[in-house]
Write an enzyme that holds these catalytic residues in place. Structure first.
Site, short mmCIF file in Angstrom:
data_model
loop_
_atom_site.label_atom_id
_atom_site.label_comp_id
_atom_site.label_asym_id
_atom_site.label_seq_id
_atom_site.Cartn_x
_atom_site.Cartn_y
_atom_site.Cartn_z
N LYS A 46 3.36 -36.29 21.47
CA LYS A 46 4.24 -35.16 21.18
C LYS A 46 4.81 -35.23 19.77
O LYS A 46 4.67 -36.22 19.06
CB LYS A 46 5.36 -35.08 22.22
N HIS A 90 1.78 -29.07 16.82
CA HIS A 90 2.27 -27.72 17.15
C HIS A 90 2.85 -27.03 15.92
O HIS A 90 3.94 -26.46 15.96
CB HIS A 90 3.31 -27.78 18.28
N ARG A 127 -10.60 -25.36 30.81
CA ARG A 127 -10.09 -26.58 31.46
C ARG A 127 -8.79 -26.30 32.20
O ARG A 127 -8.62 -26.66 33.36
CB ARG A 127 -9.83 -27.65 30.39
N ASP A 160 3.67 -20.15 24.63
CA ASP A 160 3.62 -19.49 23.33
C ASP A 160 4.91 -18.74 23.00
O ASP A 160 4.90 -17.76 22.26
CB ASP A 160 2.43 -18.53 23.26
#
Length: 370
Positions: free
Chosen positions: A77, A95, A196, A275
């Site tokens: 992360k 991200h 997936r 999102d």
């Protein structure tokens, strides 16, 4: 060829128990001649001793900033928010390549420090498919949380704090129990069902007892016409599993929900893609990321209809930390073996070019604000 070495940092996100390396994959790296440093971490699903037994060198928690600059730092992360320059080479999910909130500030830290980010999401094979992903477990866990949220709402409650499960079987048993033994009768729609993530969501829904006809599986063919989609209003759970890279018409809108009134069946939206901060967010009905302590956020509507809540947890696979880590790290291992040849190995060279392009965009973005 450069030194064969990795430094596994601890994760700072609360309840993030997954690991980019496992004792198994670290052991295989060591057999191939790598040196692997592992930060001690009581939160990680694997005990420190498991890494030590396969030959890893244990180091103190969160000491990577003082590691030699030629040792690449690997994690999962994002790093803790800071303005400190980053001089190391890092491998993790940044991200920050799709215009997410604060993206340019993150990349500017690398620019100022001279470091490099090899974003795990940008490591792809020759067909553009990611070499390793948590997608299946993310979809599986997301569908489970959505089902638990629905069961709680049917009792006039809100789902409480989530804790990681020992294994998949324990998760399935818990969800089935929440519905009195089976989820039969629940209707769900999964967008991105062929990927997936979508396959994971569908698998969970089958395992908790939904009939096959009550699991609607959508992919590119069904969404090609463009939203908003009326069909989403007529299921109990909608699971969004798409990978978003450009603007698309929204799947749901607040006006659409208000207009549907009492004919709306939809009660839970699971945005596995998370999102909320993406400028192309196809679900502009919420704008916050939820968490294990507070898994859902309500959508305030003035019209009649059942309560509607959104699940938007950005580390869902952490609910199955051992299984998710083993699968991800095993898939990533062949690519990690190539890291000493990163200047010429296609996967790493492509990721470096993407990093350079995104840093240039970040510099331009920040210059425009000054």
């Amino acid at each position: 060829m450069v030194a064969k070495v990795f430094w596994l940092r601890c994760e700072t996100k609360k309840l993030e128990r997954r690991s980019a390396l496992t004792p198994s994959t670290a052991g295989q790296l060591i057999k191939d001649g790598f040196t692997v440093y592992v930060e001690r971490d009581q939160q990680r699903i694997f005990d420190d001793e498991e890494f030590e037994r396969v030959g890893c060198s244990l180091v103190d928690n969160s000491t990577w900033p003082s590691a030699p600059l030629d040792i690449p730092i690997i994690g999962l992360k994002e790093l803790a928010t800071s303005d400190e320059p980053l001089p190391h080479t890092h491998i993790y999910f940044g991200h920050c390549y799709k215009g997410q909130a604060g993206w340019s500030s993150v990349l500017s830290r690398f620019k100022r420090g001279g470091g490099i980010l090899y974003d795990l999401e940008s490591l792809t094979d020759a067909t553009g498919r990611r070499v390793a992903a948590f997608g299946f477990r993310a979809g599986f866990a997301g569908a489970a949380v959505g089902a638990l949220a629905l069961a709680a709402q049917r009792e006039g409650k809100r789902i409480g704090n989530l804790e990681p499960y020992a294994n998949e079987a324990a998760m399935v048993a818990h969800v089935r129990a929440a519905f009195g033994g089976s989820g039969k009768g629940v209707k769900a729609l999964v967008v991105g069902a062929l990927g997936r993530c979508g396959r994971g969501a569908v698998d969970l829904l089958h395992k908790i007892g939904l009939d096959g006809d009550d699991i609607l599986k959508w992919d590119v063919g069904e969404t090609a016409k463009g939203g908003p989609f009326e069909e989403l209003l007529h299921v109990d759970i909608f699971v969004n599993c798409i990978s978003l890279s450009s603007a698309i018409p929204p799947f749901l809108t607040r006006d659409q929900l208000e207009a549907s009134g009492a004919r709306r069946r939809l009660s839970v939206v699971v945005d596995v893609s998370c999102d909320a901060t993406n400028p192309f967010n196809p679900l502009p009905i919420y704008d916050v990321i939820t968490s294990f302590p507070e898994p859902t956020v309500p959508v305030d509507l003035s019209s009649q209809g059942p309560p509607l809540s959104v699940v938007s947890i950005d580390h869902l696979p952490s609910l199955l930390p051992r299984e998710a880590s083993e699968q991800f790290s095993s898939d990533l291992l062949p690519t990690l073996m190539e890291f000493p040849r990163r200047d010429t190995a296609r996967v790493w060279a492509d990721a470096k070019r993407m990093f350079d392009d995104k840093v240039a965009e970040a510099v331009a973005e920040l210059a425009g604000k000054s």
